[in-house]
Design a protein around this motif. Structure first.
Motif, short mmCIF file in Angstrom:
data_model
loop_
_atom_site.label_atom_id
_atom_site.label_comp_id
_atom_site.label_asym_id
_atom_site.label_seq_id
_atom_site.Cartn_x
_atom_site.Cartn_y
_atom_site.Cartn_z
N THR A 54 -4.48 -11.42 -22.76
CA THR A 54 -5.21 -10.34 -22.44
C THR A 54 -4.67 -9.08 -22.41
O THR A 54 -5.19 -8.05 -22.89
N LEU A 55 -3.46 -8.92 -21.49
CA LEU A 55 -2.92 -7.49 -21.63
C LEU A 55 -2.37 -7.20 -22.75
O LEU A 55 -2.69 -5.99 -23.00
N LEU A 56 -1.43 -7.87 -23.34
CA LEU A 56 -0.99 -7.37 -24.69
C LEU A 56 -1.95 -6.96 -25.59
O LEU A 56 -2.04 -5.85 -26.62
N GLY A 57 -2.90 -7.68 -25.91
CA GLY A 57 -4.15 -7.62 -26.77
C GLY A 57 -5.15 -6.17 -26.46
O GLY A 57 -5.15 -5.70 -27.55
N ALA A 58 -5.24 -6.00 -25.42
CA ALA A 58 -5.89 -4.81 -24.79
C ALA A 58 -5.17 -3.72 -25.05
O ALA A 58 -5.69 -2.66 -25.66
N HIS A 59 -4.04 -3.71 -24.97
CA HIS A 59 -3.00 -2.52 -25.48
C HIS A 59 -2.86 -2.41 -26.86
O HIS A 59 -2.94 -1.24 -27.34
N HIS A 60 -2.67 -3.58 -27.52
CA HIS A 60 -2.65 -3.26 -29.13
C HIS A 60 -4.00 -2.82 -29.46
O HIS A 60 -4.14 -1.85 -30.52
N LEU A 61 -5.19 -3.21 -28.90
CA LEU A 61 -6.40 -2.47 -29.44
C LEU A 61 -6.60 -0.89 -29.16
O LEU A 61 -7.04 -0.36 -29.93
N HIS A 62 -5.98 -0.57 -28.26
CA HIS A 62 -5.99 0.61 -27.74
C HIS A 62 -5.19 1.48 -28.89
O HIS A 62 -5.43 2.48 -29.17
N VAL A 63 -3.97 0.86 -29.17
CA VAL A 63 -3.05 1.68 -30.15
C VAL A 63 -4.07 1.79 -31.41
O VAL A 63 -3.93 2.61 -32.36
N ALA A 64 -4.57 0.64 -31.87
CA ALA A 64 -5.37 0.65 -33.31
C ALA A 64 -6.54 1.59 -33.19
O ALA A 64 -6.78 2.41 -34.18
N VAL A 65 -7.22 1.69 -31.91
CA VAL A 65 -8.09 2.63 -31.86
C VAL A 65 -7.52 4.27 -31.97
O VAL A 65 -8.06 4.92 -32.72
N GLY A 66 -6.49 4.51 -31.45
CA GLY A 66 -5.81 5.75 -31.67
C GLY A 66 -5.27 6.04 -33.29
O GLY A 66 -5.64 7.09 -33.59
N ILE A 67 -4.85 4.96 -33.60
CA ILE A 67 -4.55 5.01 -35.28
C ILE A 67 -5.77 5.39 -35.97
O ILE A 67 -5.60 6.22 -36.96
N LEU A 68 -7.03 4.81 -35.70
CA LEU A 68 -8.30 5.21 -36.33
C LEU A 68 -8.74 6.86 -36.27
O LEU A 68 -9.10 7.29 -37.03
N LEU A 69 -8.55 7.23 -34.85
CA LEU A 69 -8.74 8.36 -34.61
C LEU A 69 -7.86 9.32 -35.38
O LEU A 69 -8.42 10.40 -35.79
N GLU A 70 -6.60 9.13 -35.32
CA GLU A 70 -5.71 9.96 -36.36
C GLU A 70 -6.09 9.97 -37.93
O GLU A 70 -5.98 10.96 -38.60
N LEU A 71 -6.41 8.82 -38.26
CA LEU A 71 -6.74 8.69 -39.66
C LEU A 71 -8.00 9.68 -39.83
O LEU A 71 -7.97 10.20 -40.95
N TRP A 72 -9.04 9.58 -38.98
CA TRP A 72 -10.22 10.40 -39.16
C TRP A 72 -9.66 11.94 -39.15
O TRP A 72 -10.02 12.85 -39.86
N LEU A 73 -8.66 12.29 -38.09
CA LEU A 73 -8.27 13.62 -38.15
C LEU A 73 -7.38 14.05 -39.14
O LEU A 73 -7.77 15.26 -39.66
N VAL A 74 -6.51 13.23 -39.80
CA VAL A 74 -6.07 13.47 -40.92
C VAL A 74 -6.74 14.01 -41.97
O VAL A 74 -6.55 14.95 -42.95
N ALA A 75 -7.78 13.14 -42.10
CA ALA A 75 -8.53 13.31 -43.43
C ALA A 75 -9.63 14.64 -43.08
O ALA A 75 -9.74 15.40 -44.05
N ARG A 76 -9.86 14.99 -41.82
CA ARG A 76 -10.81 16.19 -41.81
C ARG A 76 -9.66 17.52 -41.72
O ARG A 76 -10.19 18.57 -42.30
N LEU A 77 -8.56 17.32 -41.52
CA LEU A 77 -7.43 18.49 -41.49
C LEU A 77 -6.92 19.10 -43.05
O LEU A 77 -6.71 20.06 -43.16
N LEU A 78 -7.40 17.99 -43.76
CA LEU A 78 -7.36 18.39 -45.30
C LEU A 78 -8.10 19.45 -45.62
O LEU A 78 -7.88 19.95 -46.62
N PHE A 79 -9.14 19.59 -44.96
CA PHE A 79 -10.33 20.75 -45.39
C PHE A 79 -10.01 22.08 -44.53
O PHE A 79 -10.97 22.82 -44.34
#
Length: 206
Positions: A145-170
């Motif tokens: 539970t502890l490790l899974g929750a942490h990995h999920l938060h890392v995944a959320v952060g990666i998705l946010l960065e993917l969105w940001l990288v795409a937006r900064l192209l413009f």
């Protein structure tokens, strides 16, 4: 001195940077991220407290038949995760100077390292699942539970960065500058959280 445009009018990198530098307080998006972080910190505080509560009510931790957790690899991976706050910190500074390309490259660098980190962690998580079941003991339950929750938060952060990288192209706008600040703040939290989680994880082996 020319008047600083309103934030809604900051649609170019240097104007967005000027607006950001002229702020007397953090933008609402940053405060929103901080409130979210506080709620998530409470969640992980409860998870870590639950881990130690269960530990002190079990004579064997981990239970007999389950190997003690690795130490070296989790520590190395956590150090790698923590190191990614450096390019994000520099990305915010670059954004505040209107250097959108530098900010984009720094976020992309952090994203690449964090993606690699998550890939290795998922492999280790799957390997642990082959050795014990979350239903098999209180140790395994709170561990996953502890490790899974942490990995999920890392995944959320990666998705946010993917969105940001795409937006900064413009280009950089005030909205994207605020997003960069908020996402960097989120990753500072995730890195700090990673330290707390890893020492909880390896506690039985210390």
């Amino acid at each position: 001195m020319s008047e600083i445009p309103r934030s809604m009018e900051a649609t170019t990198p240097y104007v967005a940077a000027a607006v950001d530098r002229s702020r007397r307080d953090m933008p609402n998006g940053w405060w929103g991220a901080l409130i979210f972080i506080c709620s998530e910190a409470t969640l992980f505080g409860l998870l870590i407290a639950s881990y130690f509560y269960l530990r002190f009510y079990n004579a064997h931790w981990p239970p007999v038949g389950i190997d003690k957790p690795k130490v070296a690899l989790p520590l190395v991976l956590t150090a790698i995760l923590v190191s990614t706050v450096v390019p994000l910190f520099l990305a915010v500074r670059a954004g505040r100077r209107g250097q959108v390309r530098a900010a984009w490259l720094l976020v992309l660098l952090a994203l690449a390292v964090q993606g690699s980190y998550l890939g290795v962690q998922i492999h280790e998580f799957a390997s642990d699942l082959d050795k014990m079941s979350p239903k098999g003991s209180s140790y395994a339950s709170i561990y996953f539970t502890l490790l899974g929750a942490h990995h999920l938060h890392v995944a959320v952060g990666i998705l946010l960065e993917l969105w940001l990288v795409a937006r900064l192209l413009f280009g950089m706008t005030n909205y994207r500058m605020v997003a960069l600040r908020a996402i960097a703040l989120y990753w500072y939290f995730v890195a700090t959280l990673g330290v707390a989680v890893v020492f909880t994880q390896i506690y039985p082996s210390l």
